[in-house]
Write a protein that holds these residues in place. Structure first.
Motif, PDB file in Angstrom:
ATOM      1  N   GLN A 243       0.717  -1.109  -0.044  1.00 47.25           N
ATOM      2  CA  GLN A 243       0.086   0.137   0.073  1.00 47.25           C
ATOM      3  C   GLN A 243       0.895   1.426  -0.022  1.00 47.25           C
ATOM      4  N   GLY A 244       1.891   1.294   0.778  1.00 49.02           N
ATOM      5  CA  GLY A 244       2.783   2.407   0.717  1.00 49.02           C
ATOM      6  C   GLY A 244       3.296   2.986  -0.298  1.00 49.02           C
ATOM      7  N   PRO A 245       4.030   1.856  -1.392  1.00 47.73           N
ATOM      8  CA  PRO A 245       4.580   2.581  -2.486  1.00 47.73           C
ATOM      9  C   PRO A 245       3.137   2.662  -3.527  1.00 47.73           C
ATOM     10  N   SER A 246       2.252   2.214  -3.320  1.00 46.29           N
ATOM     11  CA  SER A 246       1.036   2.353  -4.346  1.00 46.29           C
ATOM     12  C   SER A 246       0.331   3.690  -3.959  1.00 46.29           C
ATOM     13  N   ALA A 247       0.533   4.147  -2.791  1.00 46.63           N
ATOM     14  CA  ALA A 247      -0.073   5.680  -2.653  1.00 46.63           C
ATOM     15  C   ALA A 247       1.067   6.660  -2.512  1.00 46.63           C
ATOM     16  N   GLY A 248       2.268   6.128  -2.997  1.00 45.11           N
ATOM     17  CA  GLY A 248       3.498   7.112  -2.562  1.00 45.11           C
ATOM     18  C   GLY A 248       4.193   7.403  -3.846  1.00 45.11           C
ATOM     19  N   MET A 249       5.390   6.575  -3.870  1.00 44.94           N
ATOM     20  CA  MET A 249       6.453   6.609  -4.975  1.00 44.94           C
ATOM     21  C   MET A 249       6.085   6.232  -6.392  1.00 44.94           C
ATOM     22  N   LEU A 250       5.009   5.314  -6.441  1.00 45.70           N
ATOM     23  CA  LEU A 250       4.527   4.891  -7.723  1.00 45.70           C
ATOM     24  C   LEU A 250       3.612   6.052  -8.407  1.00 45.70           C
ATOM     25  N   ILE A 251       3.009   6.788  -7.596  1.00 52.51           N
ATOM     26  CA  ILE A 251       2.217   7.766  -8.522  1.00 52.51           C
ATOM     27  C   ILE A 251       2.943   8.689  -9.264  1.00 52.51           C
ATOM     28  N   PRO A 252       4.140   9.540  -8.813  1.00 52.53           N
ATOM     29  CA  PRO A 252       4.878  10.085  -9.705  1.00 52.53           C
ATOM     30  C   PRO A 252       5.568   9.456 -10.985  1.00 52.53           C
ATOM     31  N   LEU A 253       5.856   8.308 -10.586  1.00 51.81           N
ATOM     32  CA  LEU A 253       6.595   7.357 -11.534  1.00 51.81           C
ATOM     33  C   LEU A 253       5.685   7.109 -12.541  1.00 51.81           C
ATOM     34  N   LYS A 254       4.305   6.529 -12.230  1.00 54.92           N
ATOM     35  CA  LYS A 254       3.392   6.434 -13.406  1.00 54.92           C
ATOM     36  C   LYS A 254       3.000   7.689 -14.264  1.00 54.92           C
ATOM     37  N   ALA A 255       2.838   8.806 -13.420  1.00 54.30           N
ATOM     38  CA  ALA A 255       2.797   9.924 -14.124  1.00 54.30           C
ATOM     39  C   ALA A 255       3.557  10.245 -15.390  1.00 54.30           C
ATOM     40  N   HIS A 256       4.972  10.184 -14.755  1.00 55.71           N
ATOM     41  CA  HIS A 256       6.178  10.265 -15.681  1.00 55.71           C
ATOM     42  C   HIS A 256       6.189   9.310 -16.702  1.00 55.71           C
ATOM     43  N   ALA A 257       5.871   8.111 -16.449  1.00 54.38           N
ATOM     44  CA  ALA A 257       5.777   7.200 -17.348  1.00 54.38           C
ATOM     45  C   ALA A 257       4.645   7.313 -18.691  1.00 54.38           C
ATOM     46  N   LEU A 258       3.493   7.884 -18.315  1.00 49.55           N
ATOM     47  CA  LEU A 258       2.586   8.228 -19.144  1.00 49.55           C
ATOM     48  C   LEU A 258       2.866   9.559 -19.956  1.00 49.55           C
ATOM     49  N   GLY A 259       4.231  10.369 -19.751  1.00 46.76           N
ATOM     50  CA  GLY A 259       4.488  11.448 -20.336  1.00 46.76           C
ATOM     51  C   GLY A 259       3.660  12.756 -19.857  1.00 46.76           C
ATOM     52  N   LEU A 260       3.212  12.701 -18.570  1.00 43.83           N
ATOM     53  CA  LEU A 260       2.276  13.632 -18.041  1.00 43.83           C
ATOM     54  C   LEU A 260       3.239  14.602 -17.579  1.00 43.83           C
ATOM     55  N   SER A 261       2.652  15.956 -17.100  1.00 42.16           N
ATOM     56  CA  SER A 261       3.600  17.179 -16.579  1.00 42.16           C
ATOM     57  C   SER A 261       3.418  17.019 -15.191  1.00 42.16           C
ATOM     58  N   GLY A 262       4.237  17.998 -14.655  1.00 43.68           N
ATOM     59  CA  GLY A 262       4.233  18.020 -13.033  1.00 43.68           C
ATOM     60  C   GLY A 262       2.821  18.425 -12.489  1.00 43.68           C
ATOM     61  N   ASP A 263       1.934  19.323 -13.287  1.00 43.64           N
ATOM     62  CA  ASP A 263       0.549  19.522 -12.992  1.00 43.64           C
ATOM     63  C   ASP A 263      -0.147  18.108 -12.705  1.00 43.64           C
ATOM     64  N   TRP A 264       0.180  17.444 -13.762  1.00 39.36           N
ATOM     65  CA  TRP A 264      -0.603  16.153 -13.483  1.00 39.36           C
ATOM     66  C   TRP A 264      -0.364  15.344 -12.127  1.00 39.36           C
ATOM     67  N   LEU A 265       0.910  15.247 -11.810  1.00 39.63           N
ATOM     68  CA  LEU A 265       1.222  14.648 -10.520  1.00 39.63           C
ATOM     69  C   LEU A 265       0.172  15.558  -9.394  1.00 39.63           C
ATOM     70  N   GLY A 266       0.091  16.696  -9.331  1.00 40.47           N
ATOM     71  CA  GLY A 266      -0.628  17.495  -8.380  1.00 40.47           C
ATOM     72  C   GLY A 266      -2.016  17.022  -8.700  1.00 40.47           C
ATOM     73  N   ASN A 267      -2.497  16.942  -9.702  1.00 36.92           N
ATOM     74  CA  ASN A 267      -3.803  16.413  -9.732  1.00 36.92           C
ATOM     75  C   ASN A 267      -4.212  14.864  -9.573  1.00 36.92           C
ATOM     76  N   CYS A 268      -3.069  14.211  -9.671  1.00 33.07           N
ATOM     77  CA  CYS A 268      -2.927  12.662  -9.082  1.00 33.07           C
ATOM     78  C   CYS A 268      -3.189  12.643  -7.562  1.00 33.07           C
ATOM     79  N   LEU A 269      -2.337  13.325  -6.966  1.00 34.08           N
ATOM     80  CA  LEU A 269      -2.395  13.427  -5.654  1.00 34.08           C
ATOM     81  C   LEU A 269      -3.608  14.132  -4.845  1.00 34.08           C
ATOM     82  N   ALA A 270      -3.907  15.029  -5.753  1.00 34.73           N
ATOM     83  CA  ALA A 270      -5.253  15.709  -5.265  1.00 34.73           C
ATOM     84  C   ALA A 270      -6.399  14.755  -5.228  1.00 34.73           C
TER      85      ALA A 270
END
Length: 438
Positions: A243-270
């Protein structure tokens, strides 16, 4: 003739409400600052150092927190919980400013980021020991469930606003500006704690390291000798590895892998925090009233793992947002169901020790999770690793079926749950009390 007592009661109630509001405000600001910082740092590290640097950072932070619990826990007996939170907020502001200064003047240096991050973990362990137990001591038992819901709701609001503030800060101010903003929020949390009066009966001498290790060992023995608490802790340990990596470090890595911008990381965490807000404000009570605490605890736990797996396999940003929203809702519903009961069941004189044991178990799992993810990313894609983490979390949830008396415990009301462990296992606490030195 009977007018003065009600007036005194009203005054006392008003004072209690002011203290509770100040506590919740400080707690929310600390969370806001932490989550804003947590949205900036992974993106900075992932872009500058890649997945291996981020996995190393996550494992190092978890290991630092493990050590920090051992170092920080005894100090609460000397200063008291309100002083812990206030002093920790100021220290976090100083460390946050140092991190922002590094980004402003020196650029990205992984060794320096790790050093400052480890120092922050020391302070966070000091603060969290108080944050996670202060409501149970400063709020009446009958008001505790509502206070815990308010806290969960406030943390969820912070979880929405923090990443959004971070995304806006990165866009308009850059990495360094967003980190300076987080440092300012830490300082505001410290100012909010100035409105909380300190505990009047706390000024005790801090335990020496050897004495605290003895106390901690006593906490381990007590937890192990209570079958339900032992099983609950073991299942949570396995669950948190995924659960820890799923709700933490894997989110920015997934956003980066999809080619999304930093704004999308904020949207994902929000989106994740919005789900937590909906689950804490409405979902947990509504589901528990209709299905029962036991069914909700198991059912939404399974659904949370499935939602994280869907986030891993998401083909686009929109799918990722939806999966994280669902995961956040399930996380709040699962964690709140039983949390009040468990807090009330712990004997007051054992709460610090048992909390420290639980924190050590969580941080050990938190160190194992990123290390496993980092090793897996050397062989498989981010999506495959993320999806597998969600499915493995889902597979660990049914372990609660084998926790002794878990179903019985969740059927109790709050009055019955208060001090339940001492009533049900008197030999555990009776023997411990008898062997303690005066």
């Amino acid at each position: 003739m009977h007018a003065p007592p009600p007036a005194l009661n009203r005054d006392a109630l008003s004072h209690a409400h002011r203290v509770l509001r100040a506590l919740l405000l400080a707690d929310g600001l600390l969370s806001l600052a932490s989550l804003a910082e947590a949205a900036v740092l992974p993106w900075w590290i992932a872009n500058q150092g890649g997945a291996s640097a981020l996995a190393g950072f996550g494992a190092a932070m978890a290991a630092a927190t493990f050590a920090a619990v051992l170092l920080a826990a005894p100090l609460g007996d000397k200063w008291g919980k309100s002083a812990q939170i206030g002093r920790a907020s100021c220290l976090l502001a100083i460390l946050g400013a140092a991190l922002a200064g590094l980004a402003t003047h020196s650029g990205f240096r992984l060794d320096a980021v790790l050093l400052l991050g480890c120092a922050q973990m020391l302070v966070w362990a000091f603060a969290d020991q108080a944050r996670n137990t202060i409501l149970a001591e400063r709020v009446a038992a009958e008001a505790l469930p509502q206070a815990l819901r308010w806290r969960k709701t406030g943390l969820s609001l912070s979880g929405i606003l923090g990443p959004l503030l971070a995304a806006a800060g990165v866009r308009w101010l850059g990495i360094s500006g967003a980190l300076w903003m987080a440092a300012g929020l830490y300082l505001l949390a410290g100012l909010a704690m100035a409105w909380v009066p300190g505990e009047t009966s706390i000024r005790r001498q801090a335990l020496r390291p050897r004495a605290w290790m003895s106390e901690l060992a006593e906490g381990f023995r007590a937890k192990w000798r209570m079958p339900m608490e032992r099983g609950w802790t073991l299942v949570n340990f396995v669950l948190w590895i995924f659960q820890g990596p799923s709700a933490g470090m894997l989110i920015p890595l997934k956003a980066h892998a999809l080619g999304l911008s930093g704004d999308w990381l904020g949207n994902c965490l929000a989106a994740l925090s919005l789900g937590v807000l909906l689950g804490s404000a409405f979902g947990s009570q509504w589901l528990a009233a209709r299905l029962g605490r036991y069914r909700v605890r198991l059912g939404v736990g399974l659904l949370e793992g499935l939602a994280f797996a869907a986030a891993g396999f998401a083909p686009s940003g929109a799918w990722l947002l939806g999966a994280l929203l669902a995961a956040g809702f399930c996380n709040a519903a699962m964690s709140l169901v039983g949390a009040t009961h468990r807090s009330l069941a712990l004997p007051k004189d054992y709460r610090v020790r048992l909390y420290a044991v639980s924190a050590l178990c969580t941080q050990t799992a938190g160190a194992i999770g990123p290390a496993l993810v980092g090793a897996a990313l050397l062989h498989w894609s981010v999506g495959a690793v993320y999806g597998a983490a969600g499915l493995l979390m889902m597979a660990s949830v049914p372990g609660m079926l084998w926790v002794p008396r878990f179903r019985e415990f969740l059927t109790l009301n709050h009055e019955q749950a208060t001090d339940w462990y001492r009533r049900e296992y008197p030999q555990v606490f009776g023997e411990a009390v008898q062997t303690r030195s005066p």
